[in-house]
Design an enzyme around this catalytic site. Structure first.
Site, mmCIF file in Angstrom:
data_model
loop_
_atom_site.group_PDB
_atom_site.id
_atom_site.type_symbol
_atom_site.label_atom_id
_atom_site.label_comp_id
_atom_site.label_asym_id
_atom_site.label_seq_id
_atom_site.Cartn_x
_atom_site.Cartn_y
_atom_site.Cartn_z
ATOM 1 N N THR A 136 0.678 -1.312 -0.539
ATOM 2 C CA THR A 136 -0.135 -0.328 -0.314
ATOM 3 C C THR A 136 1.237 1.205 -0.425
ATOM 4 O O THR A 136 1.822 1.238 0.048
ATOM 5 C CB THR A 136 -1.444 -0.209 1.182
ATOM 6 O OG1 THR A 136 -2.408 1.126 0.111
ATOM 7 C CG2 THR A 136 -0.370 0.247 2.449
ATOM 8 N N CYS A 155 -3.553 6.996 7.799
ATOM 9 C CA CYS A 155 -4.567 6.151 7.660
ATOM 10 C C CYS A 155 -3.131 5.038 7.845
ATOM 11 O O CYS A 155 -2.559 5.255 8.597
ATOM 12 C CB CYS A 155 -4.225 5.709 5.955
ATOM 13 S SG CYS A 155 -6.230 6.711 4.845
ATOM 14 N N HIS A 167 -6.250 -1.258 4.640
ATOM 15 C CA HIS A 167 -6.192 0.040 4.380
ATOM 16 C C HIS A 167 -6.937 0.566 4.965
ATOM 17 O O HIS A 167 -8.112 1.171 4.102
ATOM 18 C CB HIS A 167 -5.575 0.740 3.185
ATOM 19 C CG HIS A 167 -5.053 1.992 2.838
ATOM 20 N ND1 HIS A 167 -4.193 2.814 1.703
ATOM 21 C CD2 HIS A 167 -4.894 3.236 3.346
ATOM 22 C CE1 HIS A 167 -3.598 3.547 1.830
ATOM 23 N NE2 HIS A 167 -4.489 4.376 2.534
#
Lengths: 204, 162
Positions: free
Chosen positions: B24, B30, B47
């Site tokens: 990711t 996040c 995520h």
């Protein structure tokens, strides 16, 4: 309006038009500030799921300088100005009257000047919107970050994420001709604001 | 042998089996939650963007929230043959990218995300083996199903594997 995915083509076009007015005003201000001609590209308005937003801005791991501010009052929204770091330094060199290529470090002065650019861009953009919608806009001072595009966008989109699975992105690109500097300005209206904008435009 | 790399976008998740890895890009506030079954070599990455789905009006995308996202990931990994009681976790992200003067709790979302992830993992009895969280910088992560290692890359804070 429950979700941004419900926005139709006509409404998107209307939003593009309004962003064009705002960004036009912003480009004029930037132009005066820098003493250079600043052009604008045709605005983009799109709705994208969060998972695709990274690709949308040309790769989530690209390093950019981002200036972000929140607008409170009648029309809550976020505004984000993003530009590649090298290009940001070029803008700052013009501003300081330096030979382009002089700046390569984010000193306090550079950060402060960058925030001022964001301030001027967003302020003039919002002034144009205020005239159009007859609302009060109260922008915060900008905060800035130099980091991965994805990381910057992720945080900016949190507020939208609380309400929607999609991000509505109104994007205007500013272009300085000589060096082809391009910076992107994003308007991220909250649903309530979006409704007010669409009403003012006569498409809701 | 070319190893498959699976990209996981914002508010999304994916599972993978050896030798694939999960990536990711650009985690800010996040949090990337990586789960691993060491015996089956099955990995998963979600995520997450927000701490709490119970505050939301309607939850259509479970992967967006810490509470629902982790549960969803465990379910999907179990379907692939992973055993829930064997899962361990590594987490990264939860930074605060923008510093507003006098910033309020809404803006300090990174910390809230980390806290929510920890709580959820505790509730599910999943042990956290490594945390690479907080700060004010973005992270790109790659999670390897072969050995459960998590590689973290930053712009100015170097890189490491945990």
């Amino acid at each position: 309006m429950k979700d941004y995915s419900e926005i139709n083509e006509l409404q998107l076009d209307a939003l593009k038009e309004i962003s064009n007015i705002g960004a036009g005003n912003a480009a004029t201000s930037l132009s005066q500030m820098l003493g250079r001609t600043i052009n604008m590209s045709v605005p983009r308005a799109s709705i994208a799921p969060f998972s695709e937003i990274g690709d949308y801005v040309g790769g989530a791991d690209k390093v950019t300088a981002g200036g972000y501010l929140r607008v409170d009052g009648d029309m809550p929204m976020g505004m984000l100005f993003m530009i590649e770091t090298e290009q940001a330094f070029y803008l700052l060199d013009i501003l300081f009257g330096n030979v382009p290529g002089t700046s390569n470090d984010w000193t306090e002065m550079h950060c402060s000047a960058f925030k001022e650019i964001v301030n001027i861009l967003s302020g003039s953009y919002l002034n144009a919107l205020a005239v159009f919608t007859n609302n009060v806009y109260s922008p915060s001072v900008p905060a800035m970050a130099v980091d991965m595009t994805g990381a910057i966008l992720g945080e900016v989109l949190q507020t939208v994420g609380e309400i929607s699975d999609y991000a509505l992105v109104l994007e205007n690109v500013f272009i300085e001709k000589e060096k082809e500097i391009t910076g992107q300005l994003f308007l991220l209206p909250e649903p309530k604001t979006l409704e007010s904008l669409l009403k003012a435009l006569g498409v809701l | 042998m070319a190893k498959e790399i699976i990209k996981v976008g914002m508010a999304a998740f994916s599972t993978a089996v050896e030798p694939a890895s999960l990536v990711t890009i650009g985690l800010g506030s996040c949090v990337g939650v990586c789960l691993w079954d060491s015996a089956k070599k099955i990995g998963g990455l979600v995520h997450i963007m927000l701490p709490d789905s119970t505050q939301a009006r309607n939850v259509t995308n479970k992967a967006k929230y810490a509470d629902t996202g982790i549960v969803l990931l465990v379910e999907e990994m179990t379907k692939k043959g992973a055993v829930a009681s064997r899962l361990t976790a590594k987490i990264a992200g939860g930074a605060q990218m923008f510093n507003f003067p006098g910033s309020n709790s809404v803006i300090r979302i990174g910390e809230r995300n980390i806290e929510a992830v920890r709580m959820c993992l505790k509730r599910l009895n999943i042990r956290i083996l490594a945390e690479e969280v907080g700060g004010s910088y973005g992270r790109t992560i790659e999670f390897f199903t072969v050995d459960g290692l998590l590689y973290i890359k930053t712009i100015n804070q170097g890189e490491k594997t945990v």
